[in-house]
Motif scaffolding. Structure first.
Motif, PDB file in Angstrom:
ATOM      1  N   LEU A 180     -70.911  80.669  48.245  1.00 36.14           N
ATOM      2  CA  LEU A 180     -69.086  80.980  48.889  1.00 36.14           C
ATOM      3  C   LEU A 180     -69.042  80.169  49.227  1.00 36.14           C
ATOM      4  O   LEU A 180     -69.188  79.144  50.123  1.00 36.14           O
ATOM      5  N   MET A 181     -67.503  80.474  48.765  1.00 35.43           N
ATOM      6  CA  MET A 181     -66.321  78.940  49.525  1.00 35.43           C
ATOM      7  C   MET A 181     -64.796  79.637  50.130  1.00 35.43           C
ATOM      8  O   MET A 181     -64.954  80.569  50.070  1.00 35.43           O
ATOM      9  N   GLU A 182     -64.713  78.409  51.050  1.00 35.15           N
ATOM     10  CA  GLU A 182     -63.265  78.691  51.855  1.00 35.15           C
ATOM     11  C   GLU A 182     -62.529  78.642  50.469  1.00 35.15           C
ATOM     12  O   GLU A 182     -62.284  78.292  49.015  1.00 35.15           O
ATOM     13  N   LYS A 183     -61.305  79.605  50.754  1.00 36.99           N
ATOM     14  CA  LYS A 183     -59.978  79.749  49.802  1.00 36.99           C
ATOM     15  C   LYS A 183     -59.451  78.251  49.679  1.00 36.99           C
ATOM     16  O   LYS A 183     -59.795  77.429  51.184  1.00 36.99           O
ATOM     17  N   PRO A 184     -58.863  77.724  49.145  1.00 35.21           N
ATOM     18  CA  PRO A 184     -58.695  77.695  47.845  1.00 35.21           C
ATOM     19  C   PRO A 184     -60.057  77.808  46.603  1.00 35.21           C
ATOM     20  O   PRO A 184     -61.127  76.454  47.474  1.00 35.21           O
ATOM     21  N   LEU A 185     -60.019  78.470  45.032  1.00 35.88           N
ATOM     22  CA  LEU A 185     -60.438  78.172  44.775  1.00 35.88           C
ATOM     23  C   LEU A 185     -60.918  76.422  44.406  1.00 35.88           C
ATOM     24  O   LEU A 185     -62.173  76.492  44.041  1.00 35.88           O
ATOM     25  N   ALA A 186     -60.417  76.263  43.796  1.00 37.67           N
ATOM     26  CA  ALA A 186     -60.368  74.504  43.250  1.00 37.67           C
ATOM     27  C   ALA A 186     -59.420  73.641  44.131  1.00 37.67           C
ATOM     28  O   ALA A 186     -57.975  74.348  44.072  1.00 37.67           O
ATOM     29  N   ASP A 206     -80.820  79.689  49.694  1.00 42.90           N
ATOM     30  CA  ASP A 206     -80.690  80.933  48.979  1.00 42.90           C
ATOM     31  C   ASP A 206     -79.116  80.905  48.029  1.00 42.90           C
ATOM     32  O   ASP A 206     -78.842  81.540  47.195  1.00 42.90           O
ATOM     33  N   MET A 207     -78.759  79.977  49.203  1.00 46.16           N
ATOM     34  CA  MET A 207     -76.924  80.036  49.465  1.00 46.16           C
ATOM     35  C   MET A 207     -76.145  79.096  49.500  1.00 46.16           C
ATOM     36  O   MET A 207     -76.814  78.789  50.812  1.00 46.16           O
ATOM     37  N   ALA A 208     -75.312  78.338  49.535  1.00 41.93           N
ATOM     38  CA  ALA A 208     -74.303  77.886  49.834  1.00 41.93           C
ATOM     39  C   ALA A 208     -73.136  78.478  50.359  1.00 41.93           C
ATOM     40  O   ALA A 208     -72.765  78.560  49.523  1.00 41.93           O
ATOM     41  N   LEU A 209     -72.461  77.811  51.525  1.00 44.54           N
ATOM     42  CA  LEU A 209     -71.671  78.403  52.353  1.00 44.54           C
ATOM     43  C   LEU A 209     -70.967  77.084  51.983  1.00 44.54           C
ATOM     44  O   LEU A 209     -71.291  75.697  52.921  1.00 44.54           O
ATOM     45  N   LEU A 238     -79.664  80.378  54.176  1.00 44.71           N
ATOM     46  CA  LEU A 238     -77.734  79.917  53.817  1.00 44.71           C
ATOM     47  C   LEU A 238     -77.869  78.055  54.463  1.00 44.71           C
ATOM     48  O   LEU A 238     -77.556  77.503  55.775  1.00 44.71           O
ATOM     49  N   ILE A 239     -77.209  77.441  53.881  1.00 46.36           N
ATOM     50  CA  ILE A 239     -76.837  75.848  53.903  1.00 46.36           C
ATOM     51  C   ILE A 239     -75.564  76.040  54.057  1.00 46.36           C
ATOM     52  O   ILE A 239     -74.536  76.252  52.915  1.00 46.36           O
ATOM     53  N   GLN A 240     -74.794  75.909  55.539  1.00 51.89           N
ATOM     54  CA  GLN A 240     -73.454  75.320  55.533  1.00 51.89           C
ATOM     55  C   GLN A 240     -73.319  74.147  55.060  1.00 51.89           C
ATOM     56  O   GLN A 240     -73.575  72.807  55.616  1.00 51.89           O
ATOM     57  N   ILE A 241     -72.134  73.436  54.338  1.00 52.41           N
ATOM     58  CA  ILE A 241     -71.500  72.226  54.213  1.00 52.41           C
ATOM     59  C   ILE A 241     -70.234  71.940  54.238  1.00 52.41           C
ATOM     60  O   ILE A 241     -69.115  72.757  53.929  1.00 52.41           O
ATOM     61  N   GLY A 242     -69.991  71.652  55.556  1.00 52.20           N
ATOM     62  CA  GLY A 242     -68.360  71.409  56.211  1.00 52.20           C
ATOM     63  C   GLY A 242     -68.757  72.240  57.171  1.00 52.20           C
ATOM     64  O   GLY A 242     -68.741  73.583  57.388  1.00 52.20           O
ATOM     65  N   ALA A 243     -68.407  70.775  58.307  1.00 57.74           N
ATOM     66  CA  ALA A 243     -68.536  71.631  59.728  1.00 57.74           C
ATOM     67  C   ALA A 243     -67.176  70.737  60.556  1.00 57.74           C
ATOM     68  O   ALA A 243     -67.354  70.820  61.867  1.00 57.74           O
ATOM     69  N   GLY A 244     -66.661  70.520  59.960  1.00 53.30           N
ATOM     70  CA  GLY A 244     -65.295  70.504  60.956  1.00 53.30           C
ATOM     71  C   GLY A 244     -64.659  71.595  61.746  1.00 53.30           C
ATOM     72  O   GLY A 244     -65.523  72.612  61.610  1.00 53.30           O
TER      73      GLY A 244
END
Length: 354
Positions: free
Chosen positions: A95-101, A69-72, A6-12
């Protein structure tokens, strides 16, 4: 089972709590973190013990250089569509945090684009996985109160966040109500037909936008929901899940203060009340959300909150905002068709220009 990389994008602020969820999952290996803020990356390195070469100031670099394999995605909503598409193009599930867009138009466009990739795209609606909500869902699946007629839903908090939330025009509907709308869809197993919403700003509000709103929502099977929420409440607060009363022809289910009660009987003086023991979940709500998505990736199934499902919760949110802004009842199907037509027109103009 080999671990999902997993790659996590966003670490605030919120991303940091997700780092803990990702590193503690038994079937996930956190291989990289990306964030445009160097201070966030430094803290991410301390929290995860990832070496410096696995900390990226660019999501594109992380996606191109780290085998995964996936991005969060845990970033502001304005970035969700672009980042999701970039990750899917790199061959990753998302897999994204809400909201979708950020907008409904973007959400529909992302749904269309996702169909061109053989990758799973899901949104973490973590409230679904909380024990009280899961317990109410079990009672409804067992038809404990018969045919459902209506739902009363109330949410009351006094929250002072600071930052970007203070400037959103429809802050409650935009940032919070989507959790409650998704809970409604999950519990009822149905989608909304139309919505009439009203939002307002009490004199004492510290938000510049409207932190209080009500909505009357008609779902399939002619189930009516009366919803009220406020982020500038006074007096006793609800939990983050809110207080819910679901009324059927055989009784009612109450989820108040995250305690669940089952009332059976027609007349109030004849009704029998039973305290319902909450379902015990194997892990907390966000870990459950990640676990469901990982299981879907491994098993080749659809995640519970895939984009195909979650767009129905997001479009209810967007329709409620449109209703609050126009004072009109919004038919969900017509709202979707109108937005799809607008998107098609934009694509046609864009293609002609190019």
């Amino acid at each position: 089972m080999s671990a999902i990389r997993l790659i996590q994008i966003g670490a605030g602020g919120f991303g940091q709590s997700w780092l803990k969820v990702a590193t503690e999952h038994p079937n996930v290996e956190l291989v990289a973190v990306a964030d445009i803020m160097e201070d966030n990356l430094r803290l991410a390195g301390e929290l995860t013990s990832l070496p410096p070469e696995r900390l990226f100031t660019s999501p594109e670099l992380a996606l191109s250089q780290a085998a995964a394999d996936m991005a969060l995605i845990v970033t502001p909503p304005q970035t969700h569509k672009e980042l999701a598409v970039t990750a899917m193009q790199a061959g990753l599930h998302v897999l994204m945090e809400k909201p979708l867009a950020h907008t409904y138009s973007e959400a529909l466009e992302l749904l269309t684009l996702s169909k061109g990739h053989n990758m799973k795209l899901g949104i973490s609606q973590n409230y679904r996985w909380r024990p009280p909500v899961q317990t109410v869902k079990r009672l409804l699946d067992e038809q404990a109160i018969g045919k459902i007629g209506y739902v009363e839903y109330e949410f009351r908090k006094a929250m002072k966040f600071g930052g970007w939330r203070d400037n959103y025009k429809e802050i409650l509907l935009e940032d919070m109500s989507i959790h409650h709308f998704d809970i409604m869809r999950f519990l009822l197993g149905a989608d909304p037909v139309d919505v009439m919403a009203h939002s307002f700003r009490p004199d004492w509000s510290w938000f510049s936008g409207k932190p209080s709103a009500s909505a009357v929502i008609r779902f399939e099977q002619d189930v009516h929901v009366h919803y009220f929420g406020s982020w500038v409440s006074r007096g006793q607060e609800t939990t983050w899940n809110g207080d819910i009363r679901i009324v059927g022809d055989r009784g009612a289910i109450e989820m108040i203060g995250d305690e669940v009660k089952l009332w059976l009987g027609e007349a109030p003086h004849q009704a029998v009340c039973q305290d319902i023991e909450l379902i015990v979940m194997p892990c907390d709500d966000r870990a459950s959300s990640l676990d469901n998505f990982v299981a879907a990736v491994v098993g080749g199934t659809e995640p519970a909150t895939s984009i195909g499902d979650n767009i129905r919760s997001f479009e209810l949110t967007c329709a409620a905002i449109r209703s609050a802004q126009t004072g009109q009842r919004i038919n969900i199907s017509e709202f979707r068709q109108r937005t799809e037509a607008e998107n098609a027109t934009v694509r046609s103009v864009r293609h002609t220009v190019e």
